[in-house]
Each structure stands twice: as C-alpha cells, then as structure tokens.
Design a protein around this motif. Structure first.
Motif, PDB file in Angstrom:
ATOM      1  N   THR A 236       0.804  -1.222   0.000  1.00 24.64           N
ATOM      2  CA  THR A 236       0.000   0.000   0.000  1.00 24.64           C
ATOM      3  C   THR A 236       0.837   1.271   0.000  1.00 24.64           C
ATOM      4  OG1 THR A 236      -0.103  -0.153   2.415  1.00 24.64           O
ATOM      5  CG2 THR A 236      -1.934  -1.123   1.163  1.00 24.64           C
ATOM      6  N   ASP A 237       2.148   1.133  -0.001  1.00 27.22           N
ATOM      7  CA  ASP A 237       3.021   2.301   0.045  1.00 27.22           C
ATOM      8  C   ASP A 237       2.807   3.166  -1.201  1.00 27.22           C
ATOM      9  OD1 ASP A 237       5.468   4.007  -0.098  1.00 27.22           O
ATOM     10  OD2 ASP A 237       6.085   2.786   1.611  1.00 27.22           O
ATOM     11  N   ALA A 238       2.801   4.472  -1.000  1.00 26.13           N
ATOM     12  CA  ALA A 238       2.535   5.416  -2.094  1.00 26.13           C
ATOM     13  C   ALA A 238       3.584   5.353  -3.199  1.00 26.13           C
ATOM     14  CB  ALA A 238       2.458   6.835  -1.534  1.00 26.13           C
ATOM     15  N   VAL A 239       4.783   4.834  -2.908  1.00 25.30           N
ATOM     16  CA  VAL A 239       5.830   4.787  -3.942  1.00 25.30           C
ATOM     17  C   VAL A 239       5.442   3.876  -5.104  1.00 25.30           C
ATOM     18  CG1 VAL A 239       7.685   5.304  -2.313  1.00 25.30           C
ATOM     19  CG2 VAL A 239       7.109   2.920  -2.799  1.00 25.30           C
ATOM     20  N   PHE A 240       4.484   2.972  -4.898  1.00 31.71           N
ATOM     21  CA  PHE A 240       4.075   2.049  -5.963  1.00 31.71           C
ATOM     22  C   PHE A 240       2.829   2.528  -6.715  1.00 31.71           C
ATOM     23  CE2 PHE A 240       5.930  -0.754  -2.585  1.00 31.71           C
ATOM     24  CZ  PHE A 240       7.105  -1.058  -3.247  1.00 31.71           C
ATOM     25  N   ALA A 241       2.264   3.651  -6.320  1.00 29.67           N
ATOM     26  CA  ALA A 241       0.947   4.056  -6.807  1.00 29.67           C
ATOM     27  C   ALA A 241       0.879   4.212  -8.323  1.00 29.67           C
ATOM     28  CB  ALA A 241       0.516   5.357  -6.125  1.00 29.67           C
ATOM     29  N   ASN A 242       1.877   4.789  -8.943  1.00 29.30           N
ATOM     30  CA  ASN A 242       1.836   5.056 -10.389  1.00 29.30           C
ATOM     31  C   ASN A 242       2.632   4.058 -11.221  1.00 29.30           C
ATOM     32  OD1 ASN A 242       0.239   7.427 -10.074  1.00 29.30           O
ATOM     33  ND2 ASN A 242       2.075   8.531  -9.402  1.00 29.30           N
ATOM     34  N   ASN A 243       3.084   3.002 -10.594  1.00 32.02           N
ATOM     35  CA  ASN A 243       3.911   2.019 -11.298  1.00 32.02           C
ATOM     36  C   ASN A 243       3.060   0.976 -12.020  1.00 32.02           C
ATOM     37  OD1 ASN A 243       5.966   3.448 -10.146  1.00 32.02           O
ATOM     38  ND2 ASN A 243       6.576   1.863  -8.697  1.00 32.02           N
ATOM     39  N   SER A 244       3.688   0.229 -12.916  1.00 29.93           N
ATOM     40  CA  SER A 244       2.977  -0.811 -13.670  1.00 29.93           C
ATOM     41  C   SER A 244       3.854  -2.052 -13.775  1.00 29.93           C
ATOM     42  CB  SER A 244       2.623  -0.311 -15.078  1.00 29.93           C
ATOM     43  OG  SER A 244       3.803  -0.031 -15.820  1.00 29.93           O
ATOM     44  N   VAL A 245       3.221  -3.182 -14.064  1.00 32.79           N
ATOM     45  CA  VAL A 245       3.960  -4.433 -14.238  1.00 32.79           C
ATOM     46  C   VAL A 245       3.265  -5.275 -15.298  1.00 32.79           C
ATOM     47  CG1 VAL A 245       2.692  -5.539 -12.341  1.00 32.79           C
ATOM     48  CG2 VAL A 245       4.879  -6.484 -13.087  1.00 32.79           C
ATOM     49  N   ALA A 246       4.063  -5.947 -16.131  1.00 33.06           N
ATOM     50  CA  ALA A 246       3.528  -6.852 -17.157  1.00 33.06           C
ATOM     51  C   ALA A 246       4.419  -8.078 -17.254  1.00 33.06           C
ATOM     52  CB  ALA A 246       3.466  -6.148 -18.514  1.00 33.06           C
TER      53      ALA A 246
END
Length: 417
Positions: A236-246
């Motif tokens: 839930t950390d904000a550092v991951f909010a705008n990231n993506s994974v595929a």
C-alpha cells in the motif's frame, strides 16, 4: 526414443519465450523526462537488447546477468555476475543500480527488465551483514529444499534492493516492470525477489519459515531476522501508486506452444500444470505413475500422447554429487520407468543450465536405468548422492544447449507411444 521430437518441443517452447518476441508488445508510454533502463536476471541482457531496438527515444541504463549470458547493447551497460551464489561483481552492480535511479523526478521513467536469477545477481546486504553472510544465506536456502516463494521471502529480509526497495529508491519516478517469469503461478513479485515490486509476507512469516526449513543462517542474519529493522515497503506504500507491471513471457505460454507443435506432429498433448513444485524425485514418481498407466492401460489419456509440465521443483541436498533439479527429476523417473516400453522423456531448464553444470537437462526412456547399470552406475546410489549429472554423463544422455537467452523455468515432456 523420441529424441528429435522431444528436443524440438523444448526448443519451440524456449523460442516462444524469447524477449524479442514480447518486448515490443509491452512498451510503456514514453515520459516527458528521461528513460532509465535497469534489470537483473538470466534473460535481462537479451531483454535489454530487445528493448533498446524497440524504444523510440533516448535511453541509458544498466542490467546485470549471469556470467556467459551477455548480449551486446549500445546504450545500456551489461554487467555479469555469479549465479546461484552471489559474488562481489553482483554487489557492485546492485549498488550501481541504486545510484542510477536516485535523484529522478516524477517526469522520468524507469523501465525494470526482470527475469529469474536476479535474486543471486543482486546481492545488497542490509546494514550489519556482509557479502559473505548473503552467500551463506543463499547456500543454506539452496540446500533446504524450500520452494522459490519461501526462498525469496527470506532473502528479501536481508537485502537493501529486493522486495520493492529498488522502486522505492526511484520514487517519484514512474517504474514500469517487464517480467520474464520463472516462478510457479507467475506472481511477478516473486521473480528475482521483486526488486521493484512489494513481496507479500512479513518478518514474522519469514521467521516462521526459516525455522520450519531449519535454515543454518549466519549470526548477523539471525539477529536481523529477530528484529524489526530493514523492513521492506508494503504493497500500500505510495511509492508504488503510479507504477505498472507486465509478465511478457512465462511457462504457461511456452507449454501451450509446445502442445500445439505436438498436435501438429500427430500427438495429442496434455498440459498437466505450469506450476508444479515439490521435491524433484517425488514429482518424478507421480509423472512416472501416470506414464505407466497410459502405457499399460491407455488411460487417463489415450496413446499416443505427450505429457507436458512446468514449474520449479526443489532438491534437498543429501549427497555430494553433481546436477540440478531436472537431472534429479529424470534420474528418479528413469528408475521408476525401468523396463517400460514406448515411453521417453526430456526435462530441462529453459535458461539452458540445470543447476550449476553445463547441461540443460537429459533424456530418459525405459532402457536408461539398465544402461546406467551396464556402465557401472547404480541409479539408486546416484540418486541418493544427488549425482544425476554423473549418471547421465556415463551413458551419453546429457542434453546441452548453452545459454538460451530466456528463463521460464523447467520444461518437462514425456512421450507415450
């Protein structure tokens, strides 16, 4: 033995997992600012090469891969380090990656190219630990028989780069992670211990699992595990909010491609699972029982048929021999299929290296165990000593491919005529 067919199925499965086929379909949106490419794993150099060719703008970066797995790039530095036990070159590379993503802005993009093997290639010991401690931790995990998810959760506790910490260092830049998955179930956070992705499971769970598998950890590692220091960022950390994974390549896709090839050759294909775990010798017993049932009773699948499976088995070290998990699987399979007609098999690591030897895997049929005995090798004794490599080497049945440029874990094929 269906040697040509078996090898063809393996190579076709590996071809479907080549980064060059998948990277272009998963390019992230270009940023306003800089694009920095980072990565780690046994397929990371090939991923970097494919990304460099496909990306329309300027890029720079660094990826680390296993010794001998290098691919040439013009704008991305390729560094080689040790696997499966980390070395100083990997430690230097990990520090360089952390420095490379530091000081970026929200207009910048970090592209993380992650594949299996990255856990060992990115040693970054937590405060109070040394590289020697991290090497000892890896050796203990490799000998424990623990599944990959357990190994990565425990490794995560002792690192300053794994478990999403690399993405946290890159904030506020956006991080787009592209994964070639080698883990059962294809959870991208488990690949390479998730340097840019948060790993599920906390410190208490890591302590429980370390005790369950009776890990002989260095004293400094035991002290850290008993504390609440060096905790990774949470999901839930904000550092991951705008990231993506595929996930751009996986065992599931490769097995489906192999099945289609088998059907084109006139064989029905049954994919048992792409996420099989457990002791390699025990998994072999189940595969052998199914193959014997088909060979003798024509059920549950009618002959001719090829059984396909993937995933990552484990080996609990009991002896001093050579070989990896695919060799151990095959040696146990050979013993169980001794004297059974019309059955042949190949198992191999899709990165081209089974464990730490020079083979991807080996071939087996109903005559394998007998031929080992004729060559002076007791198959049961070899299995007890974890010496599958020596047993298959003695009869000329090792399967060698060299590095393949990808890594979607184990590939197993059993043909029943």
């Amino acid at each position: 033995m269906d040697r040509t067919l078996l090898e063809g199925l393996f190579r076709h499965a590996v071809a479907q997992a080549q980064p060059a086929l998948a990277i272009e379909r998963h390019l992230p949106a270009p940023p306003k600012g800089r694009t920095v490419v980072i990565g780690a794993g046994k397929a990371s150099a090939q991923m970097a090469q494919a990304f460099e060719k496909a990306w329309p703008g300027e890029i720079s970066g660094l990826v680390v891969t296993r010794y001998g797995y290098r691919a040439e790039c013009e704008r991305i530095d390729i560094v080689e380090a040790a696997h499966p036990v980390p070395d100083a070159a990997g430690e230097v590379a990990a520090q360089r990656l952390l420095e490379l993503v530091s000081g970026l802005s929200e207009d910048d993009l970090v592209v993380a190219l992650i594949s299996g093997g990255g856990s060992s290639l990115l040693p970054a010991p937590a405060q109070g630990l040394t590289l020697a401690d991290e090497q000892a931790i890896n050796r203990a995990l490799l000998a424990s028989g623990a599944p990959i998810g357990v190994m990565n959760l425990i490794r995560n506790q002792f690192s300053t780069i794994k478990g999403g910490r690399l993405a946290a260092a890159a904030a506020p830049a956006r991080v787009a992670t592209l994964v070639v998955s080698d883990v059962p179930g294809d959870d991208p956070a488990l690949v390479a211990s998730g340097p840019t992705l948060p790993l599920r499971g906390g410190r208490a769970e890591a302590r429980r699992l370390a005790a369950l598998y009776r890990l002989d950890l260095p004293e400094a590692a035991q002290r850290l595990l008993a504390s609440e220091d060096n905790l990774p960022p949470e999901e839930t950390d904000a550092v991951f909010a705008n990231n993506s994974v595929a996930t751009i390549a996986s065992a599931a896709l490769s097995l489906e491609a192999a099945a289609e090839m088998a059907r084109g050759a006139g064989l029905e294909a049954a994919i048992l699972s792409d996420s099989i775990e457990g002791e390699a010798r025990d998994v072999a017993q189940v595969h052998a029982a199914l193959a014997r049932e088909i060979a003798t009773r024509n059920r549950p699948f009618p002959k001719p048929v090829v059984l396909l499976s993937g995933g990552e088995t484990t080996v609990t070290l009991r002896g001093t021999g050579r070989g990896g998990r695919n060799g151990e699987f095959l040696l146990s399979l050979a013993i169980a299929l001794d004297g059974v007609d019309g059955v042949s098999a190949l198992a191999g690591d899709t990165d081209g290296i089974d464990g730490s030897e020079d083979n991807a895997g080996a071939f087996v049929d109903g005559t394998t165990a007998r031929r080992m005995r004729e060559a002076g090798i007791d198959p049961q004794a070899a299995l007890a000593n974890n010496d599958a490599y020596g047993a298959f080497e003695a009869i000329g049945e090792l399967f060698k491919t060299g590095p393949t440029g990808t890594n979607v874990n184990d590939f197993r094929a059993i043909v029943i005529r």
